[in-house]
Design an enzyme around this catalytic site. Structure first.
Site, PDB file in Angstrom:
ATOM      1  N   SER A 238       0.841  -1.201   0.000  1.00 47.79           N
ATOM      2  CA  SER A 238       0.000   0.000   0.000  1.00 47.79           C
ATOM      3  C   SER A 238       0.867   1.239   0.000  1.00 47.79           C
ATOM      4  CB  SER A 238      -0.888   0.026   1.245  1.00 47.79           C
ATOM      5  OG  SER A 238      -0.135   0.392   2.397  1.00 47.79           O
ATOM      6  N   ASP A 239       0.359   2.335  -0.571  1.00 47.75           N
ATOM      7  CA  ASP A 239       1.007   3.608  -0.317  1.00 47.75           C
ATOM      8  C   ASP A 239       0.827   3.916   1.168  1.00 47.75           C
ATOM      9  OD1 ASP A 239       2.405   5.962  -0.698  1.00 47.75           O
ATOM     10  OD2 ASP A 239       1.274   6.551  -2.480  1.00 47.75           O
ATOM     11  N   CYS A 240       1.605   4.855   1.658  1.00 48.88           N
ATOM     12  CA  CYS A 240       1.752   4.990   3.108  1.00 48.88           C
ATOM     13  C   CYS A 240       0.525   5.623   3.765  1.00 48.88           C
ATOM     14  CB  CYS A 240       3.029   5.746   3.407  1.00 48.88           C
ATOM     15  SG  CYS A 240       4.462   4.807   2.810  1.00 48.88           S
ATOM     16  N   ALA A 242      -2.414   4.655   3.161  1.00 48.49           N
ATOM     17  CA  ALA A 242      -3.533   4.655   2.213  1.00 48.49           C
ATOM     18  C   ALA A 242      -4.684   3.782   2.692  1.00 48.49           C
ATOM     19  CB  ALA A 242      -3.060   4.191   0.833  1.00 48.49           C
TER      20      ALA A 242
END
Length: 697
Positions: A238-240, A242
């Site tokens: 995942s993006d941070c 997200a």
């Protein structure tokens, strides 16, 4: 070690773990499991243009500058350097028991999103606006980072999947709507190429939703497309933070446990953030199964085995002395040489140092280290600004006068001073100089990632394509002196210099050229090198923003060189050299799987140079083809003054297809190829004086 064997080892190891231990390994900061001999591992590391955020490393130009080189082999070599230095730093850190963030071998690079709108603050992290160019350079960088052995030299990551390019301020709650045609034609090709050609080890999901599904919990993107249609076997990250957005911003779930469960079920294996701290609660509530947890853990340990983290590899012997070694610095310098784009030159450049007594260097980026490095950068042991580069190159023979001229965006340099408090000094420097070098632009404090900058209320996006009012005022004042002037623009995106570009004798775009980039820019200004970069993005007139689709509109109509209706300020693919290079003859023959195009390239100038031969395709009579010809092949060449060289380029049959409304690639229309050193458009012709040659297939 092949993937099957690595997976078998991962399965055997994960089978020995408790459910709680398994869940702990899905965090980006995975803890050690001492009883099984599993060391702690932090998955978060960055290598966008050199190893970032972990101390000293070789600093390359920002990604958009690397793209301007139009050189996949160079990009592959830069990826290999980043992997080598990443290994050297990892070996040293691990030896000292340091398993901190930014110390691992999983690099969350490259960013292969499409730079579809010039306002996007993170666009300079990408390889530009064209899906074909982005895919070629992205594949090359992944190949360089990962290597071609059985053990991965490092693990690359294709991000941010998918349909992600601003606005930054809305990214946590935004829904990007895109139809099947735009998805297949624009937003997905680079990701598909990185997965299927480069075998990228990981994919990172974006913050936003795409067509109503959060990108880190999307069945359409993650299950159906990535793992289903494309056969992706690596791990998904995942993006941070997200996944936290699922319940706090997107409102597709109600609790952290539900968010963690949704992400895991769709195949998100590692959480950058803290929502997977709720994974055991999700398990206890029956929202996820033990099998789902173990499946993700196996994927992650497969990567760790492939990297040699678990059992060692030949890369463990790479010494720390490889970091920022002379060979790597030389390659970074080559990247800067090839990235700089000459936008205008009335003959002032190259400067003849033998005829100069005094050079005035003026502007807020002239001695600004921050403007060298872009964002997601490492630390350099030495920085060379444009001012320092010119001072070093000119030595004691030519006096170099300097004035900051103005602040990057504030109306004064000194808080207690009056507005425009450096202009009188700038005027004096200009008056005393034989030639003026105006160094203006942006840096990461003015365009970048949301939350990382102070621009536009911390959103990171640009509000206009003009430089700040204080820079415009300063440029107008200095140009009014009437001295021969070259503008050196340092920025990561489309900038409209307005009247200043008309008044200046030359304009050189240096991007964010890397920590030592000022030396190379000085050598270009003084004619020791010829500029040869090409724009990987369209440069627009500022007033065209008012007629562009809304920033939040992800439909491609009217966007980028492929679909735009108006004439740009500077076109995609454009860039001058100190030579006079043009394509003087072309031919094409059918081959298995495509066409081989042969071009004769002539340099009628008096300066040896490199240039980039570009092939564009237009499908005449096709209702599904983009409005304008699209890039389908390119090759960087060297061309000595007064010579003609032959170059062969391959255009694949796949590149000649168009995309229909259902996202299918089909053969339609009559393909025509255009071959030149720029686009086959009227603006390129007006700026270069040379027309692309065409071949009907």
């Amino acid at each position: 070690m092949n993937r099957d064997l690595a997976k078998q080892k991962a399965e055997a190891l994960v089978a020995q773990m408790t459910v709680e231990e398994v869940a702990s390994q899905l965090r980006f900061d995975a803890p050690a499991i001492e009883r099984l001999g599993v060391p702690a591992y932090n998955w978060w590391n960055e290598a966008l243009h050199g190893v970032a955020r972990a101390g000293v490393a070789t600093s390359f130009p920002q990604a958009i500058g690397i793209a301007a080189a139009f050189d996949p082999q160079l990009v592959k070599e830069l990826g290999d350097i980043a992997a080598t230095e990443g290994r050297a730093k990892y070996n040293a850190s691990a030896r000292h028991g340091d398993r901190d963030i930014y110390k691992g071998l999983t690099f969350w690079s490259p960013n292969v999103n499409i730079f579809r709108d010039p306002r996007w603050g993170r666009g300079h992290e990408t390889y530009g606006e064209d899906p074909y160019l982005t895919s070629r350079l992205g594949v090359a960088y992944v190949q360089g980072l990962q290597g071609d052995g059985e053990v991965l030299k490092s693990a690359a990551c294709a991000k941010h999947f998918a349909v992600h390019s601003g606005p930054e301020a809305l990214r946590h709650e935004f829904n990007a709507v895109s139809d099947k045609k735009d998805m297949a034609e624009t937003y997905l090709p680079a990701f598909k190429a990185l997965v299927q050609e480069a075998k990228v080890e990981s994919v990172m999901g974006a913050y936003n939703r795409t067509n109503d599904e959060p990108c880190c919990g999307s069945k359409a993107l993650m299950v159906d497309t990535l793992r289903g249609e494309w056969g992706f076997e690596g791990h998904y990250v995942s993006d941070c933070w997200a996944i936290r957005d699922f319940h706090e911003a997107h409102h597709v779930t109600d609790t952290p446990e539900e968010s963690a469960a949704l992400a895991l079920k769709m195949g998100c294996d590692v959480n950058c953030g803290n929502t997977y701290l709720y994974m055991m609660k999700a398990y206890e509530k029956g929202l996820v199964t033990e099998e789902q947890l173990r499946t993700s853990a196996v994927r992650l340990f497969t990567t760790r085995y492939l990297l040699g983290i678990m059992e060692g590899s030949e890369f463990d012997s790479i010494p720390y002395t490889k970091v920022e070694c002379a060979e790597h610095i030389a390659k970074a310098r080559e990247a800067t040489e090839k990235s700089c784009v000459l936008l205008k030159n009335d003959g002032l450049l190259p400067l003849d140092a033998s005829k100069l007594k005094t050079v005035g260097v003026i502007g807020p980026n002239a001695n600004n280290r921050v403007s060298l490095i872009g964002n997601y950068h490492g630390t350099s042991s030495r920085y060379i600004t444009v001012l320092e580069g010119l001072q070093d190159a000119l030595g004691d023979d030519v006096r170099v006068l300097y004035s900051e001229g103005c602040h990057l965006f504030k109306d004064r340099v000194e808080n207690l001073g009056m507005a425009n408090d450096r202009i009188s000094e700038a005027l004096t420097v200009a008056e005393e100089s034989d030639v003026v070098v105006l160094v203006v632009g942006l840096d990461e404090t003015m365009e970048g990632e949301q939350g990382d900058t102070g621009n536009a209320d911390a959103s990171g996006d640009k509000l206009s394509l003009l430089l700040s009012e204080t820079q415009r005022t300063m440029m107008d004042a200095v140009l009014s002196v009437g001295k021969p002037t070259v503008i050196c623009l340092m920025a990561g995106s489309s900038i409209d210099l307005g009247a200043a570009a008309d008044k200046a004798n030359a304009v050189l775009l240096g991007w964010y050229p890397g920590a030592r980039g000022g030396k190379t820019i000085a050598d270009i200004l003084l004619g020791k090198l010829s500029p040869s970069g090409k724009l990987p993005v369209t440069f627009y007139h500022n007033e065209q923003l008012d007629r562009m689709p809304d920033f939040t509109d992800y439909a491609m109509q009217g966007r980028t060189y492929r679909f735009m209706e108006e004439e740009p300020l500077y076109p995609f693919g454009y860039g001058l050299t100190y030579g006079d290079v043009y394509v003087s003859g072309v031919s094409a023959c059918k081959t298995e799987g495509g066409y081989e195009v042969e071009a004769a390239v002539t340099n009628d100038g008096s300066f040896d140079t490199q240039d980039v031969v570009q092939v564009y395709c237009q499908n005449n009579g096709s209702a599904n083809a983009p409005k304008n010809p699209r890039l389908c092949a390119f090759q960087r060449i060297s061309c000595a003054a007064g010579s003609t060289v032959k170059v062969k380029l391959t255009v694949s049959d796949e590149a000649l297809k168009v995309v229909d409304a259902n996202g299918n690639f089909i053969e339609e229309g009559s393909p025509v190829l255009y071959i030149g050193v720029g686009q086959p458009d009227s603006r390129t012709l007006a700026l270069t004086g040379h027309e692309a040659l065409s071949i009907e297939l």
